[in-house]
Write an enzyme that holds these catalytic residues in place. Structure first.
Site, PDB file in Angstrom:
ATOM      1  N   TYR A 117       0.747  -1.153   0.072  1.00 34.02           N
ATOM      2  CA  TYR A 117       0.092   0.396   0.456  1.00 34.02           C
ATOM      3  C   TYR A 117       1.064   0.909  -0.255  1.00 34.02           C
ATOM      4  O   TYR A 117       1.900   0.403  -0.015  1.00 34.02           O
ATOM      5  CB  TYR A 117      -0.941   0.598   1.088  1.00 34.02           C
ATOM      6  CG  TYR A 117      -0.573   0.424   2.027  1.00 34.02           C
ATOM      7  CD1 TYR A 117       0.469  -0.936   3.305  1.00 34.02           C
ATOM      8  CD2 TYR A 117       0.152   1.693   3.131  1.00 34.02           C
ATOM      9  CE1 TYR A 117       0.460  -0.519   4.332  1.00 34.02           C
ATOM     10  CE2 TYR A 117       0.597   1.795   4.291  1.00 34.02           C
ATOM     11  CZ  TYR A 117       0.975   0.943   4.932  1.00 34.02           C
ATOM     12  OH  TYR A 117       1.796   0.829   5.926  1.00 34.02           O
ATOM     13  N   CYS A 118       0.279   2.180  -0.322  1.00 39.58           N
ATOM     14  CA  CYS A 118       0.943   3.658  -0.072  1.00 39.58           C
ATOM     15  C   CYS A 118      -0.138   4.885   0.197  1.00 39.58           C
ATOM     16  O   CYS A 118      -0.581   4.592   1.542  1.00 39.58           O
ATOM     17  CB  CYS A 118       1.698   3.816  -1.610  1.00 39.58           C
ATOM     18  SG  CYS A 118       0.847   4.336  -2.772  1.00 39.58           S
ATOM     19  N   SER A 119      -0.296   5.567  -0.043  1.00 37.34           N
ATOM     20  CA  SER A 119      -0.570   6.852   0.978  1.00 37.34           C
ATOM     21  C   SER A 119      -2.695   6.962   0.241  1.00 37.34           C
ATOM     22  O   SER A 119      -2.961   7.153   0.710  1.00 37.34           O
ATOM     23  CB  SER A 119      -0.118   8.860   0.431  1.00 37.34           C
ATOM     24  OG  SER A 119      -0.228   8.518  -0.710  1.00 37.34           O
ATOM     25  N   CYS A 123      -1.827   7.441  -5.749  1.00 39.66           N
ATOM     26  CA  CYS A 123      -0.328   7.518  -5.456  1.00 39.66           C
ATOM     27  C   CYS A 123       0.017   5.460  -6.371  1.00 39.66           C
ATOM     28  O   CYS A 123      -1.076   4.669  -6.034  1.00 39.66           O
ATOM     29  CB  CYS A 123      -0.626   6.655  -4.173  1.00 39.66           C
ATOM     30  SG  CYS A 123       1.241   5.693  -3.669  1.00 39.66           S
TER      31      CYS A 123
END
Lengths: 164, 168
Positions: A117-119, A123
């Site tokens: 995952y990221c933000s 993203c």
């Protein structure tokens, strides 16, 4: 000036035709409408813009989180990770992946189930990371597309690091 | 070749090559181009992909025509209007404080403003917050686009004067 304007219209029209023609023959061409609604999934232009990684949403993520054999990977920067991340997640910043991936591989063999995952849905570091880790031999990779934004919205637990 | 003719030729090549380069670097990567347009948060969602498909090709056609002399005044006018459009979009986002990337020279950043700002931040202001950084970088993009606009408009004016002298 009127003539220059008419010339411009013709040139722009040629450019438009050329653009659509190139897009048709380009293997990385895109459809006319993309997925630009962050509430519906990862935003992208459609077509082959995002790898066919197994996308998981806010509903699915809890079952992955409950499993002890799944490793969460946080693709954000160290400072973002420090400020708050999914408990137990391994921080593998996309900008440092080529250096840190070897430590990661020592800790987690290639048959480990990963959730990256990221933000948030705007993203692209998580799908990019999925592509990179596939090149390093990881086979079961899921991308949690709503990322930290979705995790926080669902009021799920967050770990904060004072010293990293 | 007279001084004016030489200046016109230099301006046409300068701005033409810049737009051919800017278009060529983006034309085969529409995914990244569309993402750059999305991040401006200005275009309606239904138009993002279409803009990503046509914009690089329009830049290439206008740049090539300006250099080779096929409808060069139309090409210079088109490039000038494009630059005015870019300047307005960038300025709106400076005011709004949007965290975005100009994308002017494609996803592979060879952009002079990126390099300048990254060097400045590293050497002088490592504590600068993200939005200030993006605003300053975008201001640099706007200044650069004004220079390009001066060049393309200058080429157009010189070509118009030459055409008028010819008619006399």
């Amino acid at each position: 000036m009127a003539r220059a304007f008419a010339e411009m219209i013709i040139l722009v029209a040629i450019g438009i035709i050329m653009g659509f023609t190139i897009n048709v023959f380009n293997p990385d061409g895109i459809p006319l409408i993309g997925q630009w609604n962050p509430g519906r999934g990862l935003v992208h232009a459609g077509g082959s813009c995002v790898e066919d990684s197994d996308m998981i949403d806010d509903w699915d993520v809890q079952s992955f989180f409950n499993r002890s054999d799944v490793v969460f990977v946080d693709a954000r920067s160290r400072s973002e990770y420090r400020a708050g991340h999914i408990p137990g997640a391994f921080n593998l910043p996309i900008g440092e992946v080529d250096i840190l991936v070897f430590d990661f591989m020592e800790m987690y063999p290639q048959d480990t189930d990963l959730v990256i995952y990221c933000s948030g849905p705007e993203c692209h570091d998580a799908p990019d990371m999925a592509r990179i880790l596939k090149e390093y031999g990881y086979e079961t990779i899921h991308v949690y597309w709503s990322g930290m934004l979705g995790w926080k919205k669902a009021n799920r637990p967050i770990d904060v690091l004072e010293d990293y | 070749m007279s001084g004016r003719r030489l200046l016109e030729w230099a301006l046409r090549w300068f701005i033409g090559l810049i737009f051919i380069y800017a278009g060529a670097i983006k034309v085969l990567v529409p995914c990244e181009m569309a993402m750059d347009i999305y991040q401006y948060q200005l275009a309606p969602h239904a138009l993002i992909n279409i803009a990503a498909i046509i914009l690089p090709s329009v830049e290439i056609i206008l740049g090539v025509c300006l250099i080779v002399g096929i409808a060069p005044r139309g090409a210079a006018l088109g490039l000038s209007l494009l630059l005015v459009f870019f300047i307005i979009a960038l300025t709106i986002n400076i005011i709004r404080g949007v965290d975005f990337d100009c994308g002017c020279f494609g996803p592979v950043e060879y952009d002079i403003c990126h390099r300048l700002m990254e060097n400045y931040q590293t050497n002088h202001r490592p504590d600068m917050d993200r939005i200030t950084f993006v605003r300053l970088r975008t201001a640099c993009d706007v200044i650069r686009d004004f220079i390009f606009l001066g060049a393309s408009w200058g080429a157009l004016v010189l070509m118009n004067r030459r055409m008028k002298r010819k008619r006399r």
